[in-house]
Write a protein that holds these residues in place. Sequence first.
Motif, PDB file in Angstrom:
ATOM      1  N   ASN A   1      48.961  59.466  54.438  1.00 14.45           N
ATOM      2  CA  ASN A   1      48.016  58.446  54.934  1.00 14.45           C
ATOM      3  C   ASN A   1      48.081  57.205  54.054  1.00 14.45           C
ATOM      4  O   ASN A   1      47.079  56.735  53.530  1.00 14.45           O
ATOM      5  CB  ASN A   1      46.593  59.024  54.947  1.00 14.45           C
ATOM      6  N   GLY A   2      49.294  56.679  53.907  1.00 13.43           N
ATOM      7  CA  GLY A   2      49.549  55.632  52.933  1.00 13.43           C
ATOM      8  C   GLY A   2      49.025  54.248  53.264  1.00 13.43           C
ATOM      9  O   GLY A   2      49.067  53.356  52.410  1.00 13.43           O
ATOM     10  N   PHE A   3      48.543  54.046  54.494  1.00 14.78           N
ATOM     11  CA  PHE A   3      48.007  52.727  54.849  1.00 14.78           C
ATOM     12  C   PHE A   3      46.567  52.663  54.362  1.00 14.78           C
ATOM     13  O   PHE A   3      45.670  53.302  54.933  1.00 14.78           O
ATOM     14  CB  PHE A   3      48.093  52.476  56.348  1.00 14.78           C
ATOM     15  N   ALA A   4      46.349  51.909  53.295  1.00 20.11           N
ATOM     16  CA  ALA A   4      45.079  51.934  52.566  1.00 20.11           C
ATOM     17  C   ALA A   4      44.320  50.616  52.679  1.00 20.11           C
ATOM     18  O   ALA A   4      44.817  49.629  53.227  1.00 20.11           O
ATOM     19  CB  ALA A   4      45.351  52.239  51.090  1.00 20.11           C
ATOM     20  N   ILE A   5      43.106  50.628  52.148  1.00 19.64           N
ATOM     21  CA  ILE A   5      42.305  49.411  52.004  1.00 19.64           C
ATOM     22  C   ILE A   5      42.170  49.139  50.512  1.00 19.64           C
ATOM     23  O   ILE A   5      41.646  49.981  49.767  1.00 19.64           O
ATOM     24  CB  ILE A   5      40.912  49.565  52.637  1.00 19.64           C
ATOM     25  N   LEU A   6      42.645  47.982  50.074  1.00 20.08           N
ATOM     26  CA  LEU A   6      42.575  47.591  48.666  1.00 20.08           C
ATOM     27  C   LEU A   6      41.359  46.692  48.465  1.00 20.08           C
ATOM     28  O   LEU A   6      41.237  45.646  49.105  1.00 20.08           O
ATOM     29  CB  LEU A   6      43.847  46.845  48.265  1.00 20.08           C
ATOM     30  N   VAL A   7      40.460  47.101  47.561  1.00 19.15           N
ATOM     31  CA  VAL A   7      39.190  46.400  47.376  1.00 19.15           C
ATOM     32  C   VAL A   7      39.026  45.952  45.922  1.00 19.15           C
ATOM     33  O   VAL A   7      39.301  46.719  44.994  1.00 19.15           O
ATOM     34  CB  VAL A   7      37.997  47.318  47.745  1.00 19.15           C
ATOM     35  N   ASN A   8      38.571  44.705  45.744  1.00 21.21           N
ATOM     36  CA  ASN A   8      38.187  44.231  44.406  1.00 21.21           C
ATOM     37  C   ASN A   8      37.264  43.020  44.549  1.00 21.21           C
ATOM     38  O   ASN A   8      36.894  42.624  45.649  1.00 21.21           O
ATOM     39  CB  ASN A   8      39.431  43.897  43.565  1.00 21.21           C
ATOM     40  N   GLN A   9      36.900  42.442  43.421  1.00 20.18           N
ATOM     41  CA  GLN A   9      36.103  41.216  43.420  1.00 20.18           C
ATOM     42  C   GLN A   9      37.053  40.024  43.469  1.00 20.18           C
ATOM     43  O   GLN A   9      37.935  39.890  42.619  1.00 20.18           O
ATOM     44  CB  GLN A   9      35.252  41.138  42.144  1.00 20.18           C
ATOM     45  N   THR A  10      36.869  39.185  44.477  1.00 10.93           N
ATOM     46  CA  THR A  10      37.697  37.989  44.624  1.00 10.93           C
ATOM     47  C   THR A  10      36.798  36.790  44.895  1.00 10.93           C
ATOM     48  O   THR A  10      36.004  36.809  45.841  1.00 10.93           O
ATOM     49  CB  THR A  10      38.701  38.159  45.784  1.00 10.93           C
ATOM     50  N   ASN A  11      36.899  35.787  44.043  1.00 10.54           N
ATOM     51  CA  ASN A  11      36.064  34.583  44.187  1.00 10.54           C
ATOM     52  C   ASN A  11      34.575  34.924  44.295  1.00 10.54           C
ATOM     53  O   ASN A  11      33.840  34.363  45.107  1.00 10.54           O
ATOM     54  CB  ASN A  11      36.506  33.766  45.410  1.00 10.54           C
ATOM     55  N   GLY A  12      34.162  35.881  43.474  1.00 12.18           N
ATOM     56  CA  GLY A  12      32.746  36.220  43.384  1.00 12.18           C
ATOM     57  C   GLY A  12      32.198  37.083  44.491  1.00 12.18           C
ATOM     58  O   GLY A  12      30.979  37.275  44.580  1.00 12.18           O
ATOM     59  N   LYS A  13      33.088  37.637  45.332  1.00  9.49           N
ATOM     60  CA  LYS A  13      32.597  38.530  46.384  1.00  9.49           C
ATOM     61  C   LYS A  13      33.596  39.663  46.594  1.00  9.49           C
ATOM     62  O   LYS A  13      34.746  39.585  46.159  1.00  9.49           O
ATOM     63  CB  LYS A  13      32.378  37.767  47.692  1.00  9.49           C
TER      64      LYS A  13
ATOM     65  N   TRP B   1      36.312  41.832  48.330  1.00  8.78           N
ATOM     66  CA  TRP B   1      37.414  41.445  49.207  1.00  8.78           C
ATOM     67  C   TRP B   1      38.235  42.695  49.491  1.00  8.78           C
ATOM     68  O   TRP B   1      38.463  43.508  48.609  1.00  8.78           O
ATOM     69  CB  TRP B   1      38.278  40.399  48.514  1.00  8.78           C
ATOM     70  N   ALA B   2      38.700  42.831  50.716  1.00  8.91           N
ATOM     71  CA  ALA B   2      39.491  44.001  51.095  1.00  8.91           C
ATOM     72  C   ALA B   2      40.711  43.584  51.909  1.00  8.91           C
ATOM     73  O   ALA B   2      40.626  42.709  52.769  1.00  8.91           O
ATOM     74  CB  ALA B   2      38.642  44.979  51.905  1.00  8.91           C
ATOM     75  N   THR B   3      41.840  44.226  51.625  1.00  2.56           N
ATOM     76  CA  THR B   3      43.075  43.981  52.355  1.00  2.56           C
ATOM     77  C   THR B   3      43.677  45.315  52.771  1.00  2.56           C
ATOM     78  O   THR B   3      43.718  46.253  51.975  1.00  2.56           O
ATOM     79  CB  THR B   3      44.090  43.214  51.486  1.00  2.56           C
ATOM     80  N   HIS B   4      44.131  45.385  54.020  1.00  4.35           N
ATOM     81  CA  HIS B   4      44.753  46.601  54.542  1.00  4.35           C
ATOM     82  C   HIS B   4      46.258  46.536  54.252  1.00  4.35           C
ATOM     83  O   HIS B   4      46.953  45.657  54.778  1.00  4.35           O
ATOM     84  CB  HIS B   4      44.518  46.710  56.052  1.00  4.35           C
ATOM     85  N   ILE B   5      46.736  47.482  53.452  1.00  2.00           N
ATOM     86  CA  ILE B   5      48.151  47.463  53.058  1.00  2.00           C
ATOM     87  C   ILE B   5      48.675  48.889  52.851  1.00  2.00           C
ATOM     88  O   ILE B   5      47.909  49.787  52.532  1.00  2.00           O
ATOM     89  CB  ILE B   5      48.386  46.673  51.745  1.00  2.00           C
ATOM     90  N   PRO B   6      49.998  49.064  52.995  1.00  2.00           N
ATOM     91  CA  PRO B   6      50.584  50.354  52.638  1.00  2.00           C
ATOM     92  C   PRO B   6      50.721  50.457  51.118  1.00  2.00           C
ATOM     93  O   PRO B   6      51.077  49.480  50.454  1.00  2.00           O
ATOM     94  CB  PRO B   6      51.956  50.328  53.314  1.00  2.00           C
ATOM     95  N   LEU B   7      50.409  51.624  50.573  1.00  4.18           N
ATOM     96  CA  LEU B   7      50.576  51.880  49.148  1.00  4.18           C
ATOM     97  C   LEU B   7      51.373  53.170  48.976  1.00  4.18           C
ATOM     98  O   LEU B   7      51.176  54.131  49.720  1.00  4.18           O
ATOM     99  CB  LEU B   7      49.218  52.022  48.455  1.00  4.18           C
ATOM    100  N   ILE B   8      52.251  53.178  47.995  1.00  4.30           N
ATOM    101  CA  ILE B   8      53.082  54.351  47.717  1.00  4.30           C
ATOM    102  C   ILE B   8      52.641  54.988  46.404  1.00  4.30           C
ATOM    103  O   ILE B   8      52.449  54.293  45.393  1.00  4.30           O
ATOM    104  CB  ILE B   8      54.568  53.962  47.633  1.00  4.30           C
ATOM    105  N   LEU B   9      52.491  56.301  46.402  1.00  4.29           N
ATOM    106  CA  LEU B   9      52.177  57.036  45.181  1.00  4.29           C
ATOM    107  C   LEU B   9      53.478  57.258  44.420  1.00  4.29           C
ATOM    108  O   LEU B   9      54.445  57.789  44.959  1.00  4.29           O
ATOM    109  CB  LEU B   9      51.526  58.375  45.538  1.00  4.29           C
ATOM    110  N   ASP B  10      53.501  56.861  43.147  1.00  2.00           N
ATOM    111  CA  ASP B  10      54.735  56.913  42.365  1.00  2.00           C
ATOM    112  C   ASP B  10      54.393  57.202  40.906  1.00  2.00           C
ATOM    113  O   ASP B  10      53.220  57.345  40.540  1.00  2.00           O
ATOM    114  CB  ASP B  10      55.467  55.558  42.489  1.00  2.00           C
ATOM    115  N   VAL B  11      55.416  57.288  40.061  1.00  2.00           N
ATOM    116  CA  VAL B  11      55.242  57.441  38.615  1.00  2.00           C
ATOM    117  C   VAL B  11      55.961  56.287  37.946  1.00  2.00           C
ATOM    118  O   VAL B  11      57.128  56.011  38.262  1.00  2.00           O
ATOM    119  CB  VAL B  11      55.810  58.789  38.121  1.00  2.00           C
ATOM    120  N   ASN B  12      55.280  55.568  37.042  1.00  2.00           N
ATOM    121  CA  ASN B  12      55.899  54.399  36.422  1.00  2.00           C
ATOM    122  C   ASN B  12      56.764  54.773  35.217  1.00  2.00           C
ATOM    123  O   ASN B  12      56.938  55.969  34.898  1.00  2.00           O
ATOM    124  CB  ASN B  12      54.836  53.349  36.047  1.00  2.00           C
ATOM    125  N   THR B  13      57.311  53.768  34.555  1.00  2.00           N
ATOM    126  CA  THR B  13      58.231  54.005  33.443  1.00  2.00           C
ATOM    127  C   THR B  13      57.563  54.661  32.244  1.00  2.00           C
ATOM    128  O   THR B  13      58.229  55.222  31.386  1.00  2.00           O
ATOM    129  CB  THR B  13      58.870  52.673  32.991  1.00  2.00           C
TER     130      THR B  13
END
Length: 204
Positions: free
Chosen positions: A22-34, A36-48
Amino acid sequence: MYIPDLYKNENREDIESFIHQNGFAILVNQTNGKLWATHIPLILDVNTKGKQVLVGHISKANPQSESLKNETEVLAIFSGVHSYISSSWYDHENVPTWNYLAVHVYGKVTVYDHEQAVEALKKLVDKYEAQSKNPIRVENLSEKTMREARGITAFEIEITSIEAQKKLSQNRDDKNYANIISALEKTDDYQAKAVAEAMKKNRE
């Protein structure tokens, strides 16, 4: 996310599988004081560094892009199947409810440079092209087409915590549980049928 103990899912393997599926997610944070949410695909991975991360990108034209600085805290919401549950399916009077699967992932952002962004795009495209009859590959795209990659902000989210809810009528006895599954399977709603299947697996 409020999760009653009965519906809390702490099976890490199950959660990771859910995110992959179910990789199509909603990304939420504070943007310009309110918020904000964006619908985007996210991949679960392991970094360096060997840390588990979510990897994705948004358009630089999106105001949220400006707020995604290193160490920015974000929330990624992954939603699964869900369905209305009528209390008319029970053998006793009660209230209706909703069954659903959901995972909330919290973490801190690291913004990628252009080369890292292209590598992230390769992983994303390879994942979703895997079932295509004639899969495309980022490596085979023209230089002109790949100029569009300059218009994205790519990033990874180092996971700090995960909350997972599996609300599948666990509070019902076997008889009513079976009644719910039967009623869901009789509908023409693919979501309802999928919830019925999830309920079967959850009480095998």
